[in-house]
Design an enzyme around this catalytic site. Sequence first.
Site, PDB file in Angstrom:
ATOM      1  N   ARG A  36       0.824  -1.216   0.000  1.00 35.54           N
ATOM      2  CA  ARG A  36       0.000   0.000   0.000  1.00 35.54           C
ATOM      3  C   ARG A  36       0.861   1.270   0.000  1.00 35.54           C
ATOM      4  NH1 ARG A  36      -5.041  -1.773   3.929  1.00 35.54           N
ATOM      5  NH2 ARG A  36      -6.427  -2.229   2.197  1.00 35.54           N
ATOM      6  N   LYS A 201     -16.111 -14.379   5.648  1.00 34.33           N
ATOM      7  CA  LYS A 201     -17.513 -14.053   5.955  1.00 34.33           C
ATOM      8  C   LYS A 201     -18.409 -14.020   4.728  1.00 34.33           C
ATOM      9  CE  LYS A 201     -16.877 -11.005   9.846  1.00 34.33           C
ATOM     10  NZ  LYS A 201     -16.041  -9.925   9.355  1.00 34.33           N
ATOM     11  N   GLY A 359      -6.973  -6.360   0.251  1.00 28.08           N
ATOM     12  CA  GLY A 359      -6.978  -6.970   1.578  1.00 28.08           C
ATOM     13  C   GLY A 359      -6.138  -8.229   1.669  1.00 28.08           C
ATOM     14  N   GLY A 383     -12.545  -4.056   0.697  1.00 26.55           N
ATOM     15  CA  GLY A 383     -13.925  -3.622   0.962  1.00 26.55           C
ATOM     16  C   GLY A 383     -14.410  -2.627  -0.072  1.00 26.55           C
TER      17      GLY A 383
HETATM   18  P1  AMP Z   1     -11.770 -11.924   4.468  1.00 25.34           P
HETATM   19  O1  AMP Z   1     -11.227 -10.843   5.350  1.00 25.34           O
HETATM   20  O2  AMP Z   1     -13.250 -12.114   4.539  1.00 25.34           O
HETATM   21  O3  AMP Z   1     -11.217 -11.841   3.049  1.00 25.34           O
HETATM   22  O4  AMP Z   1     -11.195 -13.278   5.080  1.00 25.34           O
HETATM   23  C1  AMP Z   1      -9.836 -13.603   5.040  1.00 25.34           C
HETATM   24  C2  AMP Z   1      -9.580 -14.688   6.031  1.00 25.34           C
HETATM   25  O5  AMP Z   1     -10.395 -15.802   5.715  1.00 25.34           O
HETATM   26  C3  AMP Z   1      -8.152 -15.208   6.028  1.00 25.34           C
HETATM   27  O6  AMP Z   1      -7.502 -14.766   7.183  1.00 25.34           O
HETATM   28  C4  AMP Z   1      -8.329 -16.734   6.008  1.00 25.34           C
HETATM   29  O7  AMP Z   1      -7.538 -17.376   6.983  1.00 25.34           O
HETATM   30  C5  AMP Z   1      -9.796 -16.909   6.324  1.00 25.34           C
HETATM   31  N1  AMP Z   1     -10.347 -18.166   5.811  1.00 25.34           N
HETATM   32  C6  AMP Z   1     -10.283 -18.652   4.573  1.00 25.34           C
HETATM   33  N2  AMP Z   1     -10.836 -19.875   4.501  1.00 25.34           N
HETATM   34  C7  AMP Z   1     -11.266 -20.189   5.747  1.00 25.34           C
HETATM   35  C8  AMP Z   1     -11.899 -21.333   6.314  1.00 25.34           C
HETATM   36  N3  AMP Z   1     -12.210 -22.404   5.587  1.00 25.34           N
HETATM   37  N4  AMP Z   1     -12.195 -21.279   7.627  1.00 25.34           N
HETATM   38  C9  AMP Z   1     -11.876 -20.204   8.370  1.00 25.34           C
HETATM   39  N5  AMP Z   1     -11.272 -19.100   7.883  1.00 25.34           N
HETATM   40  C10 AMP Z   1     -10.958 -19.086   6.587  1.00 25.34           C
END
Ligand code: AMP
Length: 402
Positions: A36, A201, A359, A383
């Site tokens: 960044r 999520k 991200g 985001g």
């Molecule tokens: P986000 O911020 O929504 O892009 O989520 C990123 C995070 O999702 C990363 O830190 C990953 O470790 C987590 N992640 C990916 N796959 C899984 C999974 N199957 N179970 C739990 N966390 C996950």
Amino acid sequence: MLRTIKEAGELRGKRVLLRCDFNVPLDGDRVADDGRIRAAIPTIEHLAKAGARVIIVSHLGRPDGKPDPKFSLLPVAKRLADLLGQRVSFASDTVGASAHQNLQQLKDGDIALLENLRFNEGEASKDDSSRGAFAEQLAAFADLFISDGFGVVHRKQASVYELAKLVPSYAGFLVEKELEILQRLSASADRPYTVILGGSKVSDKLGVIEHLLPKVDRLLIGGGMLFTFLSAKGFKVGKSLLETEQVEKVRGFIEQAKNLGISLEIPSDVVVASRFAADAEFEVVDAERIEDSRFGVDAIGLDIGPRTSAKFAELISSSKTVFWNGPMGVFEFPNFASGTKAVAQALSGVSGTSVVGGGDSASAVRELGFSENAFTHISTGGGASLEFLEGKSLPGLEVLND
Ligand code: AMP
């Protein structure tokens, strides 16, 4: 039309307040990933070369409205100075005595970085007047405002939104570039157009799925959200991430994809583990048999399986436009990084447009050792890019429109 830096007129001698997004991961007092910071260099160099007095502001982490040394921007100031090969003076507060003293000494072409915006309650306050008052304090430093923190343009915060109304304001080069790519994705993507969504999520990404589903040829689902899709198909998912209240909605997407003839790819195999840990035992199972693994009802799915990785890689490689947001698994643990690696690898070989949507996915490609040049674009805003693709209006951009 977005007002841009090129319309800002004469810059020599002007005090230019520049909003960057230096929300970078730190490793102690060292910057762990400077993506960044590097992305902000073209705008900073342009301003300094034109003789402006450049005053940079940014946030880092979530310090909750008060100073917290853990979230100091000092390591960023050092890294920025190294990258620019130029002195960057650092103020130990944002609008206090140190900031005033630093700015008094700035000469044409000099650069200063002020301490973390979020050490001040007004920056991210829910209260309009509190944000307004903080923006007034920032505005007092500036003849012009340049908004270049793409990662925060979806936030209605003092240094993103209110400040832009108080002084003549323009978008910087990074915001311009990010928008150009995202507009290409939303209006005129070459086909086949594939979107890969992962991360933790599903609720964060439902809006994007809804908006993008009719526009894409293929939608690939990985990460924590895949288990909500498996559940919608009637499969048991053990202790994997599951958003029960979203299952109905997800079932609707599966139906809609079928009706529209869009290939919605839900993994056919997954890597399950005994617990959520780097050294957990693991095995590969068919997606519909998670609870038949040796971990039974305690199985936790932490990555997509090898058959799914190969299928995803093939679908990505044969696409002309690909947008990827969210890791396929818990890539931070090496045993569960294969799916994310396979996607990054395939994406790096795409001959058309390949975009990594900010991200965690951006950190993942760098952490896994991929060259940034292998992709058309690595966004600095996860985001923000998702909200743009969702078709939402982004306050930090609206305010720069004529
Ligand atoms: P986000 O911020 O929504 O892009 O989520 C990123 C995070 O999702 C990363 O830190 C990953 O470790 C987590 N992640 C990916 N796959 C899984 C999974 N199957 N179970 C739990 N966390 C996950």
